[in-house]
Design a protein around this motif. Structure first.
Motif, PDB file in Angstrom:
ATOM      1  N   HIS A 195      -1.838  25.048 132.913  1.00 48.49           N
ATOM      2  CA  HIS A 195      -2.858  24.050 132.580  1.00 48.49           C
ATOM      3  C   HIS A 195      -3.184  23.227 133.815  1.00 48.49           C
ATOM      4  N   ILE A 196      -4.373  22.579 133.808  1.00 46.50           N
ATOM      5  CA  ILE A 196      -4.799  21.945 135.061  1.00 46.50           C
ATOM      6  C   ILE A 196      -4.004  20.712 135.444  1.00 46.50           C
ATOM      7  N   HIS A 197      -3.367  20.053 134.494  1.00 41.89           N
ATOM      8  CA  HIS A 197      -2.580  18.875 134.901  1.00 41.89           C
ATOM      9  C   HIS A 197      -1.574  19.293 135.997  1.00 41.89           C
ATOM     10  N   SER A 217      11.761  23.665 136.546  1.00 39.18           N
ATOM     11  CA  SER A 217      11.290  24.659 135.590  1.00 39.18           C
ATOM     12  C   SER A 217      10.874  24.006 134.276  1.00 39.18           C
ATOM     13  N   ARG A 218      11.377  22.797 134.012  1.00 35.41           N
ATOM     14  CA  ARG A 218      10.958  22.054 132.828  1.00 35.41           C
ATOM     15  C   ARG A 218      11.285  20.575 133.030  1.00 35.41           C
ATOM     16  N   PHE A 219      10.790  19.731 132.122  1.00 39.96           N
ATOM     17  CA  PHE A 219      11.077  18.306 132.238  1.00 39.96           C
ATOM     18  C   PHE A 219      12.436  18.005 131.623  1.00 39.96           C
ATOM     19  N   VAL A 244       7.068   8.131 127.039  1.00 37.57           N
ATOM     20  CA  VAL A 244       7.800   7.666 125.856  1.00 37.57           C
ATOM     21  C   VAL A 244       9.272   8.047 125.989  1.00 37.57           C
ATOM     22  N   LYS A 245       9.515   9.281 126.442  1.00 35.80           N
ATOM     23  CA  LYS A 245      10.905   9.730 126.601  1.00 35.80           C
ATOM     24  C   LYS A 245      11.621   8.922 127.701  1.00 35.80           C
ATOM     25  N   LEU A 246      10.897   8.584 128.771  1.00 36.98           N
ATOM     26  CA  LEU A 246      11.514   7.806 129.856  1.00 36.98           C
ATOM     27  C   LEU A 246      11.829   6.379 129.387  1.00 36.98           C
ATOM     28  N   GLY A 274      -1.973  11.049 131.695  1.00 31.80           N
ATOM     29  CA  GLY A 274      -3.168  11.703 131.198  1.00 31.80           C
ATOM     30  C   GLY A 274      -2.844  12.905 130.360  1.00 31.80           C
ATOM     31  N   SER A 275      -3.885  13.575 129.891  1.00 30.28           N
ATOM     32  CA  SER A 275      -3.856  14.760 129.018  1.00 30.28           C
ATOM     33  C   SER A 275      -3.916  14.378 127.552  1.00 30.28           C
ATOM     34  N   ALA A 276      -3.584  13.135 127.243  1.00 31.28           N
ATOM     35  CA  ALA A 276      -3.665  12.648 125.869  1.00 31.28           C
ATOM     36  C   ALA A 276      -3.720  11.127 125.961  1.00 31.28           C
ATOM     37  N   GLU A 296      -4.316   5.400 133.919  1.00 29.85           N
ATOM     38  CA  GLU A 296      -4.697   6.433 132.943  1.00 29.85           C
ATOM     39  C   GLU A 296      -6.023   7.057 133.344  1.00 29.85           C
ATOM     40  N   ARG A 297      -6.067   8.380 133.176  1.00 33.13           N
ATOM     41  CA  ARG A 297      -7.312   9.098 133.501  1.00 33.13           C
ATOM     42  C   ARG A 297      -7.597  10.097 132.386  1.00 33.13           C
ATOM     43  N   TYR A 298      -8.819  10.599 132.369  1.00 33.38           N
ATOM     44  CA  TYR A 298      -9.251  11.508 131.302  1.00 33.38           C
ATOM     45  C   TYR A 298      -9.828  12.777 131.926  1.00 33.38           C
ATOM     46  N   ILE A 399      -5.922  19.453 117.961  1.00 38.10           N
ATOM     47  CA  ILE A 399      -4.745  18.586 117.911  1.00 38.10           C
ATOM     48  C   ILE A 399      -4.200  18.475 119.328  1.00 38.10           C
ATOM     49  N   LYS A 400      -3.742  17.273 119.701  1.00 42.32           N
ATOM     50  CA  LYS A 400      -3.078  17.105 121.007  1.00 42.32           C
ATOM     51  C   LYS A 400      -1.640  16.698 120.735  1.00 42.32           C
ATOM     52  N   SER A 401      -0.713  17.550 121.105  1.00 49.28           N
ATOM     53  CA  SER A 401       0.699  17.260 120.841  1.00 49.28           C
ATOM     54  C   SER A 401       1.505  17.486 122.111  1.00 49.28           C
ATOM     55  N   GLY A 402       2.177  16.458 122.568  1.00 54.10           N
ATOM     56  CA  GLY A 402       2.951  16.569 123.815  1.00 54.10           C
ATOM     57  C   GLY A 402       2.066  16.892 125.009  1.00 54.10           C
ATOM     58  N   GLY A 403       0.751  16.606 124.897  1.00 62.53           N
ATOM     59  CA  GLY A 403      -0.178  16.903 125.989  1.00 62.53           C
ATOM     60  C   GLY A 403      -0.806  18.278 125.861  1.00 62.53           C
ATOM     61  N   TYR A 404      -0.346  19.085 124.934  1.00 68.81           N
ATOM     62  CA  TYR A 404      -0.947  20.409 124.723  1.00 68.81           C
ATOM     63  C   TYR A 404      -2.096  20.305 123.741  1.00 68.81           C
ATOM     64  N   THR A 433       6.108   9.789 119.564  1.00 66.78           N
ATOM     65  CA  THR A 433       6.573  10.529 120.737  1.00 66.78           C
ATOM     66  C   THR A 433       5.566  11.574 121.190  1.00 66.78           C
ATOM     67  N   TRP A 434       5.049  12.348 120.226  1.00 68.17           N
ATOM     68  CA  TRP A 434       4.228  13.502 120.604  1.00 68.17           C
ATOM     69  C   TRP A 434       2.740  13.204 120.626  1.00 68.17           C
ATOM     70  N   GLY A 435       2.333  11.998 120.269  1.00 66.73           N
ATOM     71  CA  GLY A 435       0.903  11.678 120.184  1.00 66.73           C
ATOM     72  C   GLY A 435       0.391  12.080 118.821  1.00 66.73           C
ATOM     73  N   PRO A 469       4.723  23.750 113.202  1.00 65.10           N
ATOM     74  CA  PRO A 469       4.599  22.484 112.472  1.00 65.10           C
ATOM     75  C   PRO A 469       5.895  21.690 112.472  1.00 65.10           C
ATOM     76  N   GLN A 470       5.715  20.369 112.590  1.00 60.02           N
ATOM     77  CA  GLN A 470       6.863  19.464 112.529  1.00 60.02           C
ATOM     78  C   GLN A 470       7.025  18.918 111.130  1.00 60.02           C
ATOM     79  N   ARG A 471       5.893  18.914 110.406  1.00 59.71           N
ATOM     80  CA  ARG A 471       5.944  18.380 109.045  1.00 59.71           C
ATOM     81  C   ARG A 471       5.287  19.383 108.116  1.00 59.71           C
TER      82      ARG A 471
HETATM   83  C1  MCA Z   1       8.369  20.805 121.904  1.00 63.68           C
HETATM   84  N1  MCA Z   1       8.947  20.431 120.749  1.00 63.68           N
HETATM   85  C2  MCA Z   1       8.041  19.830 119.993  1.00 63.68           C
HETATM   86  C3  MCA Z   1       6.845  19.856 120.737  1.00 63.68           C
HETATM   87  N2  MCA Z   1       7.079  20.462 121.917  1.00 63.68           N
HETATM   88  N3  MCA Z   1       8.127  19.288 118.783  1.00 63.68           N
HETATM   89  C4  MCA Z   1       7.003  18.735 118.293  1.00 63.68           C
HETATM   90  N4  MCA Z   1       5.837  18.724 118.921  1.00 63.68           N
HETATM   91  C5  MCA Z   1       5.721  19.265 120.150  1.00 63.68           C
HETATM   92  N5  MCA Z   1       4.556  19.201 120.777  1.00 63.68           N
HETATM   93  C6  MCA Z   1      10.313  20.581 120.333  1.00 63.68           C
HETATM   94  C7  MCA Z   1      10.825  21.973 120.558  1.00 63.68           C
HETATM   95  O1  MCA Z   1      10.538  22.787 119.460  1.00 63.68           O
HETATM   96  C8  MCA Z   1      12.306  21.724 120.705  1.00 63.68           C
HETATM   97  O2  MCA Z   1      12.854  21.540 119.422  1.00 63.68           O
HETATM   98  C9  MCA Z   1      12.368  20.401 121.415  1.00 63.68           C
HETATM   99  O3  MCA Z   1      11.117  19.738 121.165  1.00 63.68           O
HETATM  100  C10 MCA Z   1      12.525  20.563 122.892  1.00 63.68           C
HETATM  101  O4  MCA Z   1      11.547  21.503 123.333  1.00 63.68           O
HETATM  102  P1  MCA Z   1      11.084  21.522 124.825  1.00 63.68           P
HETATM  103  O5  MCA Z   1       9.987  22.485 125.025  1.00 63.68           O
HETATM  104  O6  MCA Z   1      12.299  21.622 125.675  1.00 63.68           O
HETATM  105  O7  MCA Z   1      10.484  20.079 124.883  1.00 63.68           O
HETATM  106  P2  MCA Z   1      10.392  19.170 126.064  1.00 63.68           P
HETATM  107  O8  MCA Z   1      10.872  19.776 127.319  1.00 63.68           O
HETATM  108  O9  MCA Z   1      10.979  17.866 125.655  1.00 63.68           O
HETATM  109  O10 MCA Z   1       8.789  19.110 126.196  1.00 63.68           O
HETATM  110  C11 MCA Z   1       8.111  17.986 126.119  1.00 63.68           C
HETATM  111  C12 MCA Z   1       7.079  17.984 127.209  1.00 63.68           C
HETATM  112  C13 MCA Z   1       6.232  19.279 127.137  1.00 63.68           C
HETATM  113  C14 MCA Z   1       7.750  17.897 128.579  1.00 63.68           C
HETATM  114  C15 MCA Z   1       6.234  16.758 126.988  1.00 63.68           C
HETATM  115  O11 MCA Z   1       5.664  19.369 125.859  1.00 63.68           O
HETATM  116  C16 MCA Z   1       5.199  19.356 128.210  1.00 63.68           C
HETATM  117  O12 MCA Z   1       5.455  19.740 129.343  1.00 63.68           O
HETATM  118  N6  MCA Z   1       3.956  18.925 127.896  1.00 63.68           N
HETATM  119  C17 MCA Z   1       2.879  18.864 128.876  1.00 63.68           C
HETATM  120  C18 MCA Z   1       1.811  19.853 128.573  1.00 63.68           C
HETATM  121  C19 MCA Z   1       0.709  19.766 129.615  1.00 63.68           C
HETATM  122  O13 MCA Z   1       0.918  19.889 130.816  1.00 63.68           O
HETATM  123  N7  MCA Z   1      -0.484  19.499 129.147  1.00 63.68           N
HETATM  124  C20 MCA Z   1      -1.624  19.330 130.040  1.00 63.68           C
HETATM  125  C21 MCA Z   1      -2.741  20.203 129.589  1.00 63.68           C
HETATM  126  P3  MCA Z   1      14.308  22.043 119.034  1.00 63.68           P
HETATM  127  O14 MCA Z   1      15.207  21.176 119.878  1.00 63.68           O
HETATM  128  O15 MCA Z   1      14.385  21.756 117.561  1.00 63.68           O
HETATM  129  O16 MCA Z   1      14.338  23.483 119.390  1.00 63.68           O
HETATM  130  S1  MCA Z   1      -4.142  20.012 130.685  1.00 63.68           S
HETATM  131  C22 MCA Z   1      -4.970  18.799 129.887  1.00 63.68           C
HETATM  132  O17 MCA Z   1      -4.606  18.387 128.845  1.00 63.68           O
HETATM  133  C23 MCA Z   1      -6.136  18.131 130.483  1.00 63.68           C
HETATM  134  C24 MCA Z   1      -6.924  18.896 131.406  1.00 63.68           C
HETATM  135  C25 MCA Z   1      -5.699  16.857 131.133  1.00 63.68           C
HETATM  136  O18 MCA Z   1      -6.409  15.867 130.967  1.00 63.68           O
HETATM  137  O19 MCA Z   1      -4.664  16.894 131.810  1.00 63.68           O
END
Ligand code: MCA
Ligand code: AMP
Length: 496
Positions: A195-197, A217-219, A244-246, A274-276, A296-298, A399-404, A433-435, A469-471
Motif C-alpha cells: 500500500h502507498i503509506h 517485518s511487522r509492527f 492507539v497501541k503506543l 494517516g490512512s484513516a 494528520e494528512r489524507y 470499511i477502514k480497519s487498522g488502516g486497511y 483501536t481499529w477505527g 469479522p470481529q463481531r
Molecule cells: C489484525 N487483527 C485485527 C485486525 N488486524 N483484528 C481486528 N481488526 C483488524 N483490522 C488481529 C489479528 O487477527 C490478530 O488476532 C491480532 O490482531 C494481531 O494481528 P497482527 O496482524 O499481528 O496485528 P498487528 O500487527 O497488531 O497489526 C496492526 C497494524 C496493521 C500494525 C495496525 O493492521 C497494519 O500494519 N496496518 C496498516 C495498514 C496500512 O498500511 N494501511 C495503509 C493503506 P489474533 O491475535 O486473535 O490472531 S494506504 C492508505 O490507506 C492511504 C493511501 C493512506 O492515506 O495512507
C-alpha cells in the motif's frame, strides 16, 4: 542514457546508508548494484520487460527495494502483493493483473511456488541472484506505467490502480517538499509494502531524499519503543491504530520507562498519522504524553496524498489540512455544484500530476470515477477556517480497519461460502483501536448456533486476518426496505 529519476537521485546520495537493521547497514551504491543484478536476472531472455507485470512478494527491507527498482529498471510494472494474503487472494491479483512473473525472496518463493506452477508463471527467487556484471538496461520513459496497487472499493473484488513513473515521482516530490524530508532523516518502516503509506510516503520519500530506513517485518510495540528510546529516528509515520497501541503501551509502562521514552519521542522532528481518521482524543492524548502534535494528512491509493496539516504551522486535531504542493482539491455538493464557501460539505475531488492513470483493465470503472478530469474520492469533507475536515464516506460498503481499506461486499461474498450462512450483511462499527471493526450480521440456516470464535476460525486461511469479522450478530432476517433490498442503515441500527 537518462535513467529513472529515483535511480539518478540514488547515485547522488554517495555512500550514505539506505537501510539499517540491528545486524547490518546497506548503502545506496549497494542498492543500485543489487537492483542492477536482479534486473539483469529478470532480463535473461529479453532486452526490456515492456510493461510486463511482475508481482513482488518480498519481506520489507533492502531486498524489497532492490527488487522493486529491478523491475522498474528492467521495464516492468511492479505489482506488490500482500505477504499475508491467502492463496486465493494471491491468485486473484496475479490473474487480474495478467502477471507473467513473480519476484520473491526465498521464504516467500517457497510459499507461492505451487501457485506459480499452476498458473504457468515464471518465479524468480532473488536469493539465488548473485552479484554479476549487470547487462545494459533499457531506457525507461517516465510516462511508462510503473505500478499496479490493488485497492478495495465499492465493487466486490479489488481493482488495480495503475500509476506511471512520473506520477509516483510527483507523489513523492510533493511530500518531500511539504514535510522537508532530507538526507539526515531516519525512519522506521513497519507498515505493509503493498500500500502507498509504506511504499510512497515512507520508502519512496526516504530513498528519494537519501535518508535511512530501518525496516521491520511487522509492527511490534516493544521493539519500536525500544528503538525510539535509542534515539534511532527523526521521523515517524503510522496509522491511527498504531498510535492507539503506543498510547496503551506508554500508559502501562513503569514511570522510568515512560519518562525515558517520552523524552525521546519529544526529539523527533515530525510524527505523521494517516490512512484513516485520527480521533481528536488520540491527537490530544499523544500531545500530552510526548509533546508531539501529530501531523494528520489524507490520501488515497488512486491519488497519493492530497491534504495535509502544515509542517510549519497549525496542526489542527480532527482536520486533515490543506492541499499539498501540486495537488488541486475541490468539493462537489450533492446538487452537483462546486462548493465555493466554507462550512458547506461536499465530495472531495482531486486533480494533479500524481493522480493515477486508470484501473487496470477496467475502462468503465475508470471513466465513472473521473468527472471533468477530477478524481471523485467518495469521501465527504467540509472546509473550515482554511482546513478540510473529513466527514465520512459516500459508500457504506467501504470499511477502514487498522488502516486497511476493506470492501464489505468482498467479505460478504467470502462469508456466504460458509455452509451455515444463508444471508449476511457486513458493516464497519466504530472501534477505539481499529477505527472500525468488521461486523457481520448473519442469517443462519436451520437456526444452527454460530458464534464469533467458530466463525473466525473458519475464516482463517480463507481471507486476510484484517478482513475477518470481529463481531457477529445472528438474526432471523436482515432488515430490508420496501423494495426488498437489505438496508445497511437499518443493519447499523441493530447495534444502537
Ligand atoms: C489484525 N487483527 C485485527 C485486525 N488486524 N483484528 C481486528 N481488526 C483488524 N483490522 C488481529 C489479528 O487477527 C490478530 O488476532 C491480532 O490482531 C494481531 O494481528 P497482527 O496482524 O499481528 O496485528 P498487528 O500487527 O497488531 O497489526 C496492526 C497494524 C496493521 C500494525 C495496525 O493492521 C497494519 O500494519 N496496518 C496498516 C495498514 C496500512 O498500511 N494501511 C495503509 C493503506 P489474533 O491475535 O486473535 O490472531 S494506504 C492508505 O490507506 C492511504 C493511501 C493512506 O492515506 O495512507
Ligand atoms: P486506500 O484506498 O487504502 O488508499 O484508502 C484511502 C481512504 O482512506 C480514503 O478514501 C479515506 O476514506 C481514508 N483516509 C485516508 N486518510 C485519512 C484521514 N486522515 N482521515 C480520514 N480518512 C482517511
Amino acid at each position: 542514457m537518462p535513467e529513472l529519476p529515483i535511480i539518478e537521485r540514488a547515485r547522488s546520495h554517495g555512500d550514505r546508508i539506505a537501510f539499517r537493521t540491528m545486524s547490518e547497514s546497506r548503502t545506496y551504491p549497494q542498492l543500485l548494484n543489487r537492483s542492477g543484478a536482479i534486473a539483469s536476472a529478470l532480463l535473461v531472455d529479453v532486452e526490456d520487460l515492456q510493461e510486463a507485470r511482475a508481482a513482488l512478494l518480498v519481506t520489507p527491507g533492502f531486498e524489497y527495494s532492490a527488487a522493486q527498482w529491478a523491475i522498474w529498471r528492467a521495464g516492468g510494472i511492479v505489482v506488490p502483493i500482500c505477504l499475508s494474503a491467502t492463496e486465493s487472494e494471491w491468485e486473484y491479483a496475479l490473474t487480474d493483473s495478467q502477471a507473467s512473473l513473480v519476484v520473491a525472496d526465498a521464504i516467500n518463493a517457497a510459499k507461492i511456488a505451487s501457485l506459480c506452477e499452476k498458473l504457468g508463471l515464471r518465479l524468480v527467487s532473488i536469493d539465488s541472484v548473485t552479484a554479476e556484471t549487470p547487462r545494459s538496461l533499457p531506457e525507461i520513459d517516465p510516462n511508462r506505467r510503473a505500478m499496479i496497487l490493488y485497492t478495495s472499493g465499492t465493487t466486490s473484488k479489488p481493482k488495480g490502480v495503475v500509476t506511471t513513473h512520473a506520477m509516483i515521482q510527483s507523489q513523492i516530490e510533493s511530500l518531500v517538499q511539504a514535510w522537508e524530508w532530507n538526507a539526515d532523516d531516519r525512519i522506521p518502516m513497519f507498515l505493509p509494502l503493498h500500500h502507498i503509506h509504506g511504499i510512497i510516503n515512507i520508502t519512496g520519500c526516504a530513498l528519494w531524499s537519501g535518508a535511512v530506513i530501518e525496516p521491520f517485518s511487522r509492527f511490534d510495540t516493544t521493539t519500536i519503543l525500544g528503538r525510539v528510546r535509542d534515539d534511532a529516528y527523526t521521523l515517524f509515520m503510522a496509522v491511527p491504530t498504531i498510535y492507539v497501541k503506543l498510547i496503551q503501551a506508554l500508559e502501562t509502562a513503569s514511570d522510568e520507562d515512560r519518562n525515558a521514552i517520552q523524552a525521546c519521542f519529544r526529539k523527533l522532528r515530525l510524527m505523521v498519522s494517516g490512512s484513516a481518521a485520527l480521533p481528536a482524543s488520540v491527537h490530544q492524548r499523544w500531545a500530552e504524553l510526548t509533546s508531539q502534535e501529530l501531523l494528520e494528512r489524507y490520501g488515497m491509493t488512486e491519488i497519493g496524498m492530497a491534504l495535509s496539516n502544515l509542517y510549519r504551522g497549525e496542526r489542527r486535531p480532527g482536520a486533515v489540512g490543506a492541499p499539498l504542493p501540486g495537488v488541486e482539491v475541490r468539493l462537489k455538493a450533492e446538487n452537483g455544484s462546486v462548493v465555493t464557501v466554507e462550512d458547506e460539505p461536499g465530495e472531495i475531488q482531486v486533480r494533479g500530476p500524481g493522480v493515477f492513470q486508470a484501473y487496470w483493465n477496467r475502462p468503465e470503472a475508470t471513466a465513472e470515477t473521473f468527472e471533468d478530469g477530477w478524481f471523485r474520492t467518495g469521501d465527504m469533507a467540509v472546509l473550515e477556517r482554511g482546513y478540510y475536515r473529513i466527514m465520512g464516506r459516500l459508500s457504506v460498503d467501504i470499511i477502514k480497519s487498522g488502516g486497511y481499506k476493506l470492501s464489505a461486499l468482498e467479505i460478504e461474498a467470502g462469508l456466504l461460502e460458509h455452509p451455515l450462512i444463508a444471508e449476511c450483511a457486513v458493516i464497519g462499527l466504530p472501534d477505539e483501536t481499529w477505527g472500525e471493526a468488521v461486523t457481520a450480521v448473519c442469517v443462519v440456516r436451520n437456526g444452527v448456533p454460530l458464534d464469533i470464535t467458530t466463525l473466525r476460525e473458519w475464516c482463517k486461511g480463507r481471507m486476510s486476518v484484517y478482513k475477518i469479522p470481529q463481531r457477529l450478530l445472528v438474526v432471523n432476517e436482515l432488515p430490508r426496505n420496501a423494495m426488498g433490498k437489505v438496508t445497511k442503515t437499518a443493519v447499523r441500527e441493530l447495534f444502537q
